[in-house]
Design an enzyme around this catalytic site. Structure first.
Site, PDB file in Angstrom:
ATOM      1  N   CYS A 150       0.895  -1.167   0.000  1.00 50.28           N
ATOM      2  CA  CYS A 150       0.000   0.000   0.000  1.00 50.28           C
ATOM      3  C   CYS A 150       0.925   1.206   0.000  1.00 50.28           C
ATOM      4  O   CYS A 150       1.513   1.539   1.033  1.00 50.28           O
ATOM      5  CB  CYS A 150      -0.900  -0.002   1.235  1.00 50.28           C
ATOM      6  SG  CYS A 150      -1.842   1.521   1.444  1.00 50.28           S
ATOM      7  N   ASN A 189      -7.386  -4.812  -7.999  1.00 47.65           N
ATOM      8  CA  ASN A 189      -7.749  -3.403  -7.941  1.00 47.65           C
ATOM      9  C   ASN A 189      -8.085  -2.955  -9.363  1.00 47.65           C
ATOM     10  O   ASN A 189      -7.392  -3.321 -10.317  1.00 47.65           O
ATOM     11  CB  ASN A 189      -6.577  -2.576  -7.411  1.00 47.65           C
ATOM     12  CG  ASN A 189      -6.120  -3.035  -6.042  1.00 47.65           C
ATOM     13  OD1 ASN A 189      -6.724  -2.710  -5.036  1.00 47.65           O
ATOM     14  ND2 ASN A 189      -5.045  -3.812  -6.003  1.00 47.65           N
ATOM     15  N   CYS A 222      -5.527   5.326  -3.799  1.00 47.14           N
ATOM     16  CA  CYS A 222      -4.830   4.046  -3.676  1.00 47.14           C
ATOM     17  C   CYS A 222      -3.450   4.261  -4.271  1.00 47.14           C
ATOM     18  O   CYS A 222      -3.316   4.486  -5.478  1.00 47.14           O
ATOM     19  CB  CYS A 222      -5.590   2.941  -4.411  1.00 47.14           C
ATOM     20  SG  CYS A 222      -4.718   1.351  -4.449  1.00 47.14           S
TER      21      CYS A 222
END
Length: 313
Positions: free
Chosen positions: A76, A197, A223
């Site tokens: 992340c 994603n 993101c």
């Protein structure tokens, strides 16, 4: 169990961040902590939780990230900036090598984006387009191509960052279409058993605007790995040249990003904020996965105000 944490965000991607270097919990327990603390209807809320973990012989410290549904992400990059800041402050350093779930990343404290906005640079990758790395069941890499079995007629680029991303370039983001496709991916179809994603990307001159349905989270304001994957995909498809800085916008804010060509290492560098909003403590019932008894121990209103100036700029 009671946890101390910092509520933080990178480009609007928000998390409770826990210094877990001395906390011994099972993955199942950490998943329950994530579900409890990141619950938007609970006392804290977030896109997931971040854990600052101990380093090893090859790294200064580590990071783990659990999504709001309890699943663990490979990386992340917005969260990495926040965790890097916590690691810098804990160890008194300004650069570090960070251990992620399945990879490593280089991080450095850089000049403030604007006064009062703490800046961190991350270098992650290499990005990959091999179907096995992305987790998409197809014979050849998808680069600006239709993906058989995907319920969309759009052309996608499939990128591992190292978590899986499907990126398509659009004239205008249709959020209903994005959510429908992201929800389909969340159901673990045979084509994408590990989910993915999904990002719809608008090219705005030399800049990019990225809207993402994040695996394990849903439609999110930001993101970081999606912004990195989108920058890399823009280079692969000739929309933004490799090796130059571009500004990547999202509903939560913006970052600067630069992707290197595959022949040059396929590394993506991102510079952006690591904003600490407040510090607190709260109880998590590891049986029920419910958070309670929140106490805010420190507010960082100056950082919150500084980030608002970035968003309005």
């Amino acid at each position: 169990m009671r946890f101390a944490f910092t509520k933080c965000h990178g480009s609007g991607n928000d998390f409770p961040l826990i210094d877990a270097r001395a906390i011994d919990l099972s993955d199942a327990d950490w998943a329950r902590v994530a579900i409890a603390l990141a619950n938007r209807d609970g006392p804290v809320g977030g896109d997931g939780i971040l854990l600052l973990t101990a380093g090893d012989a090859d790294t200064d410290f580590g990071m783990r990230m659990f999504n709001s549904d309890g699943s663990e992400a490979e990386t992340c990059l917005n969260g990495l900036r926040c965790t890097a800041r916590a690691g810098f402050e804990a160890l008194g350093i300004k650069t570090a090598r960070v251990r992620l779930k399945v990879s490593r990343a280089e991080v450095a404290h850089v000049a403030d984006i604007l006064p009062g906005v703490y800046g961190v640079e991350t270098r992650a990758g290499p990005a990959a387009t091999d179907p096995a790395a992305v987790g998409v069941r197809m014979a050849m890499p998808a680069i600006d191509a239709f993906i058989p079995g995907l319920p969309s007629a759009r052309a996608f680029t499939a990128v591992a960052m190292p978590n899986p991303h499907l990126v398509t370039f659009v004239d205008r983001v249709d959020e209903a279409e994005l959510v429908a496709l992201g929800t389909w991916c969340e159901a673990r179809p045979e084509l994408l058993v590990d989910r993915a994603n999904v990002s719809f990307v608008e090219v705005r001159g030399a800049d990019l605007f990225v809207r993402t349905h994040e695996r394990g989270v849903g439609l999110t304001d930001a993101c970081g790995s999606a912004m990195a994957a989108s920058t890399f995909a823009a280079g692969l498809t000739g929309r933004v040249p490799f090796g130059i800085w571009t500004t990547v916008f999202n509903p939560g804010g913006r970052v600067r990003a630069r992707a290197e060509a595959p022949a040059d290492g396929a590394i993506v560098t991102i510079q952006g904020n690591a904003t600490f909003e407040w510090d607190g403590e709260g109880d998590v019932d590891l049986e029920s996965g419910i958070a309670s008894e929140l106490v805010v121990t420190r507010r960082r209103d100056d950082e919150v105000a500084a980030w608002k100036r970035v968003r309005s700029d």
